[in-house]
Design a protein around this motif. Structure first.
Motif, short mmCIF file in Angstrom:
data_model
loop_
_atom_site.label_atom_id
_atom_site.label_comp_id
_atom_site.label_asym_id
_atom_site.label_seq_id
_atom_site.Cartn_x
_atom_site.Cartn_y
_atom_site.Cartn_z
N VAL A 147 0.99 -1.03 -0.13
CA VAL A 147 -0.16 -0.31 0.27
C VAL A 147 0.67 1.22 0.24
CG1 VAL A 147 -1.77 0.59 0.45
CG2 VAL A 147 -2.12 -1.23 1.25
N PRO A 148 1.88 1.16 0.49
CA PRO A 148 3.10 2.07 1.01
C PRO A 148 3.68 2.73 -0.67
CG PRO A 148 3.28 1.55 2.69
CD PRO A 148 2.82 0.22 2.38
N PHE A 149 3.82 2.07 -1.52
CA PHE A 149 3.96 2.18 -2.33
C PHE A 149 2.63 2.31 -3.61
CE2 PHE A 149 5.02 0.38 -7.02
CZ PHE A 149 6.04 1.74 -7.35
N GLY A 154 6.15 5.70 -8.89
CA GLY A 154 7.62 5.49 -9.39
C GLY A 154 8.43 4.31 -9.55
N THR A 155 9.41 4.56 -8.98
CA THR A 155 10.54 3.74 -9.03
C THR A 155 10.97 3.40 -7.56
OG1 THR A 155 11.10 3.42 -11.12
CG2 THR A 155 12.01 1.95 -9.92
N ALA A 156 10.72 2.42 -6.65
CA ALA A 156 11.13 1.95 -5.47
C ALA A 156 11.36 1.02 -5.09
CB ALA A 156 10.61 2.84 -4.53
N ILE A 157 12.67 1.13 -4.00
CA ILE A 157 13.21 -0.13 -3.53
C ILE A 157 12.05 -0.37 -1.53
CG2 ILE A 157 14.87 -1.51 -2.51
CD1 ILE A 157 15.21 -0.82 -5.83
N GLY A 158 11.53 -1.18 -2.55
CA GLY A 158 10.96 -2.05 -0.20
C GLY A 158 12.14 -2.87 -0.10
#
Length: 313
Positions: A147-149, A154-158
């Motif tokens: 949910v946070p993403f 965009g593009t993110a590291i989780g």
């Protein structure tokens, strides 16, 4: 504030689905969960949430996807999101949600998470509760790891459960062709199969780390905006268990790669298969070839922005 104060406006919010271009799953922890390391890319397939003031909480569905199997009670993630925001802010009214679904249900693309993210934004605007962004992200993390993403996009590291996000630099646009399945897959079932897969092959594979990390080559490929580089490092630990549970997906992967995809990957826990194309022309050719093979396909691009408000009605 009560629902009467919110009036009868309708607020429209939109949030994207995602592809995990890299997904590593840590070893099984004592609490029964796994830590993960993921590179997320938000793609141009969106959930639209319309929020209207009401005295209680309800959700209905529309859009091109068969939603007849979706629950509309308090277990629905969008309802949970709205109730959580109301509790946090002391808001005493409710909301009638209408969700137009475009992201496959139980397809490994975070559609339910996108619904929850868009609901948080829509209700915050509808109720004029003005919750700071950081607090919305904290609520999002309590609702589920994706949910946070969906809020950030965009593009993110989780890392951690996937909810500890750091933005990743990404240049240009990546062209994806999605092969949608006519069935969904349960994320817990796929994780359980992964644990069994690792136990079966314990002698042949390296033991999983409790705290996995994203391969630096993935970050370099995203930063360069280089589809060929990214194709070489696409990875998903859940792919082998998903293929074990749904062997037919193997033929779909082969078909895409025979028809010009640089690489194919099962997105998240499946069963959506995401093919990375070299460019727009390659994506169009692949879309035509897979459609001719009677697959249900969509062409999308990434990265795109996260959840945002559109016009009020």
């Amino acid at each position: 504030m009560t629902s009467a104060a919110a009036g009868s406006r309708t607020v429209h919010a939109r949030a994207p689905g995602k592809i995990n271009v890299f997904f590593k799953v840590g070893s099984l922890l004592e609490d029964g969960y796994h830590d993960v390391a993921s590179a997320y890319q938000a793609v141009s397939l969106y959930e639209d949430v319309y929020a209207t003031a009401a005295d209680d909480f309800s959700v209905t569905f529309g859009g091109p996807i068969d939603t007849s199997g979706l629950l509309t009670d308090g277990s629905n993630l969008a309802i949970k999101a709205a109730r959580m925001l109301a509790r946090k802010t002391g808001f005493r009214g409710g909301v009638a949600l209408r969700i137009d679904k475009n992201v496959p249900i139980a397809g490994g693309m975070g559609g339910g998470s996108a619904d929850a993210a868009a609901t948080l934004l829509a209700c915050d605007a509808l109720w004029r509760t003005e919750v700071p962004r950081e607090e919305l992200l904290a609520l999002a993390a309590r609702l589920g790891s994706d949910v946070p993403f969906a809020l950030v996009g965009g593009t993110a590291i989780g890392t951690g459960r996937g909810d500890q996000l750091s933005p990743a630099l990404a240049k240009g646009t990546f062209q994806w062709v999605l092969a949608l399945a006519e069935f969904g897959m349960s994320t817990p079932d796929v994780y359980s199969e992964l644990d069994r897969h690792r136990a079966r092959h314990a002698r042949d594979i390296f033991p999983a780390s409790p705290q996995p990390t994203v391969d630096t080559n993935v970050l370099q490929a995203l930063r360069a905006g280089d589809a060929q580089m990214l194709a070489e490092v696409l990875h998903n630990d859940l792919q082998a268990p998903a293929l074990h549970l749904a062997p037919g997906l193997g033929a779909v992967l082969e078909l895409g790669e025979e028809n010009g995809a640089l690489a194919g990957i099962i997105s998240g826990s499946g069963p959506t298969v995401a093919f990375l194309a070299p460019d727009l022309d390659g994506a169009l050719e692949l879309q035509i070839a897979l459609s001719a093979a009677r697959l249900n396909v969509l062409r999308v691009t990434g990265p795109v922005h996260g959840a945002r408000l559109l016009q009020e009605h």
